[in-house]
Design an enzyme around this catalytic site. Structure first.
Site, PDB file in Angstrom:
ATOM      1  N   SER A 160       0.838  -1.202   0.000  1.00 33.99           N
ATOM      2  CA  SER A 160       0.000   0.000   0.000  1.00 33.99           C
ATOM      3  C   SER A 160       0.868   1.246   0.000  1.00 33.99           C
ATOM      4  O   SER A 160       1.619   1.499   0.944  1.00 33.99           O
ATOM      5  CB  SER A 160      -0.916   0.006   1.224  1.00 33.99           C
ATOM      6  N   HIS A 199      -1.019  -1.179  -4.350  1.00 33.18           N
ATOM      7  CA  HIS A 199      -2.333  -0.863  -3.775  1.00 33.18           C
ATOM      8  C   HIS A 199      -2.419   0.652  -3.554  1.00 33.18           C
ATOM      9  O   HIS A 199      -1.604   1.245  -2.863  1.00 33.18           O
ATOM     10  CB  HIS A 199      -2.462  -1.618  -2.449  1.00 33.18           C
ATOM     11  N   ASP A 221      -4.820   3.714  -2.164  1.00 31.41           N
ATOM     12  CA  ASP A 221      -5.964   4.000  -1.298  1.00 31.41           C
ATOM     13  C   ASP A 221      -6.529   5.371  -1.602  1.00 31.41           C
ATOM     14  O   ASP A 221      -5.841   6.379  -1.433  1.00 31.41           O
ATOM     15  CB  ASP A 221      -5.507   3.938   0.168  1.00 31.41           C
ATOM     16  N   MET A 240      -9.312   8.138  -0.647  1.00 27.48           N
ATOM     17  CA  MET A 240     -10.226   8.522   0.441  1.00 27.48           C
ATOM     18  C   MET A 240     -10.796   9.904   0.170  1.00 27.48           C
ATOM     19  O   MET A 240     -10.071  10.792  -0.285  1.00 27.48           O
ATOM     20  CB  MET A 240      -9.464   8.556   1.759  1.00 27.48           C
ATOM     21  N   HIS A 270      -8.196   0.906  -4.233  1.00 28.92           N
ATOM     22  CA  HIS A 270      -9.180   0.703  -3.156  1.00 28.92           C
ATOM     23  C   HIS A 270      -9.913   2.016  -2.924  1.00 28.92           C
ATOM     24  O   HIS A 270      -9.357   2.962  -2.360  1.00 28.92           O
ATOM     25  CB  HIS A 270      -8.408   0.246  -1.900  1.00 28.92           C
ATOM     26  N   MET A 313     -12.272   4.317  -1.115  1.00 27.48           N
ATOM     27  CA  MET A 313     -13.000   4.577   0.144  1.00 27.48           C
ATOM     28  C   MET A 313     -13.731   5.895  -0.045  1.00 27.48           C
ATOM     29  O   MET A 313     -13.422   6.905   0.587  1.00 27.48           O
ATOM     30  CB  MET A 313     -12.002   4.635   1.307  1.00 27.48           C
ATOM     31  N   MET A 321     -11.558  -5.818   4.976  1.00 30.14           N
ATOM     32  CA  MET A 321     -10.807  -4.863   5.791  1.00 30.14           C
ATOM     33  C   MET A 321     -10.528  -5.511   7.142  1.00 30.14           C
ATOM     34  O   MET A 321     -11.458  -5.985   7.812  1.00 30.14           O
ATOM     35  CB  MET A 321     -11.588  -3.565   5.985  1.00 30.14           C
ATOM     36  N   ASP A 345      -6.566  -6.374   4.162  1.00 31.31           N
ATOM     37  CA  ASP A 345      -5.973  -5.036   4.186  1.00 31.31           C
ATOM     38  C   ASP A 345      -6.094  -4.433   5.580  1.00 31.31           C
ATOM     39  O   ASP A 345      -7.198  -4.192   6.059  1.00 31.31           O
ATOM     40  CB  ASP A 345      -6.719  -4.174   3.148  1.00 31.31           C
TER      41      ASP A 345
HETATM   42  C1  DX5 Z   1      -6.484   1.742   5.276  1.00 24.80           C
HETATM   43  C2  DX5 Z   1      -5.993   1.339   3.916  1.00 24.80           C
HETATM   44  C3  DX5 Z   1      -4.843   0.423   3.910  1.00 24.80           C
HETATM   45  C4  DX5 Z   1      -3.617   0.911   4.632  1.00 24.80           C
HETATM   46  C5  DX5 Z   1      -3.069  -0.315   5.285  1.00 24.80           C
HETATM   47  O1  DX5 Z   1      -7.708   2.342   5.165  1.00 24.80           O
HETATM   48  O2  DX5 Z   1      -7.039   0.721   3.186  1.00 24.80           O
HETATM   49  O3  DX5 Z   1      -4.523  -0.012   2.590  1.00 24.80           O
HETATM   50  O4  DX5 Z   1      -2.639   1.506   3.845  1.00 24.80           O
HETATM   51  O5  DX5 Z   1      -2.024   0.084   6.084  1.00 24.80           O
HETATM   52  P1  DX5 Z   1      -1.271  -0.896   7.078  1.00 24.80           P
HETATM   53  O6  DX5 Z   1      -0.740  -2.046   6.284  1.00 24.80           O
HETATM   54  O7  DX5 Z   1      -0.203  -0.008   7.631  1.00 24.80           O
HETATM   55  O8  DX5 Z   1      -2.263  -1.312   8.133  1.00 24.80           O
HETATM   56 ZN    ZN Z   2      -6.494  -0.201   1.237  1.00 23.55          ZN
END
Ligand code: DX5
Ligand code: ZN
Length: 216
Positions: free
Chosen positions: A8, A33, A35, A37, A66, A68, A137, A175
């Site tokens: 990620s 990956h 993310d 948001m 991903h 969100m 998750m 994740d």
């Molecule tokens: C959190 C993200 C993850 C995040 C995971 O909302 O979806 O992808 O980067 O981070 P770690 O591996 O540090 O828990």
């Molecule tokens: Zn993620």
């Protein structure tokens, strides 16, 4: 099939993004990956299209995005044009999930549905044969570096059973809080794809951590 590793980028050094993407390009990572948001679906804002486009141009690895965000269907076309490989939408953000999943596939991407920690696996019964992957998750979404939710191990096993019972070919991605202690247990429970942010980027030797995850 060996374990798929999807580091990620959220835990990368955004002041040295080029360097960190190069590191992933020359590593054994399978995917990157990303993310996304929006500050509405989750209490945080991460990266937008200009940054993602720069990542897409530099990365030699397929992008595992991903989302969100609320109303993810609005952006399917833009992610397809960016060349995204796997597009993950949250179950909790899609009223018409079946429609969204099929739109993603029609645009030439792989489609994944993501569940928050409190959303039970049984809601997937009528969609698990339509998706290429289910992302569970294992922390509440929004931030990297959070503590792994222990109940997730049992949840992965329950999803593995549902996939077997229905004849689905969906991969299981996990994740949040994936590290050297939780990763082997997640894989034993049935996970195929490991997302890891903190445990990769905050290691003195990220490439060897990625290799270790791949050997699970
Ligand atoms: C959190 C993200 C993850 C995040 C995971 O909302 O979806 O992808 O980067 O981070 P770690 O591996 O540090 O828990
Ligand atoms: Zn993620």
């Amino acid at each position: 099939m060996s374990t798929i590793v999807s580091p990620s980028l959220l835990s990368a050094d955004f002041g040295n993004l080029d360097r960190d993407i190069e590191m992933l390009n020359s590593s054994k990572a399978d995917w990157i990956h990303l993310d996304v948001m929006d500050g509405v679906f989750v209490p945080n804002i991460s990266l937008g299209f200009p940054v993602m486009q720069a990542v897409a141009a530099k990365s030699v690895k397929p992008l595992d995005v991903h989302l969100m965000i609320v109303n993810p269907e609005k952006f399917i076309d833009r992610f397809a044009k960016m060349g995204v490989y796997m597009l993950n939408v949250h179950y909790e953000a899609c009223t018409h999930l079946h429609k969204v999943i099929h739109e993603i596939k029609e645009k030439g991407m792989k489609a994944a549905v993501t569940l928050n920690p409190s959303t039970p696996v049984c809601v997937l019964e009528d969609i698990v044969n339509d998706v290429d992957m289910v992302l569970l998750m294992t922390v509440n979404p929004g931030f990297g570096g959070q503590k792994f939710i222990e109940h997730s191990i049992e949840k992965v096993a329950r999803l593995r059973r549902l996939i077997q019972e229905t004849g689905s070919e969906a991969l299981i991605e996990v994740d949040g809080g994936v590290n050297q202690e939780t990763a082997p247990r997640l894989v034993s429970a049935g996970a195929n794809v490991l997302v890891a942010g903190n445990s990769v980027f905050n290691s003195p030797d990220p490439k060897s951590i990625i290799e270790r995850f791949k050997q699970l």
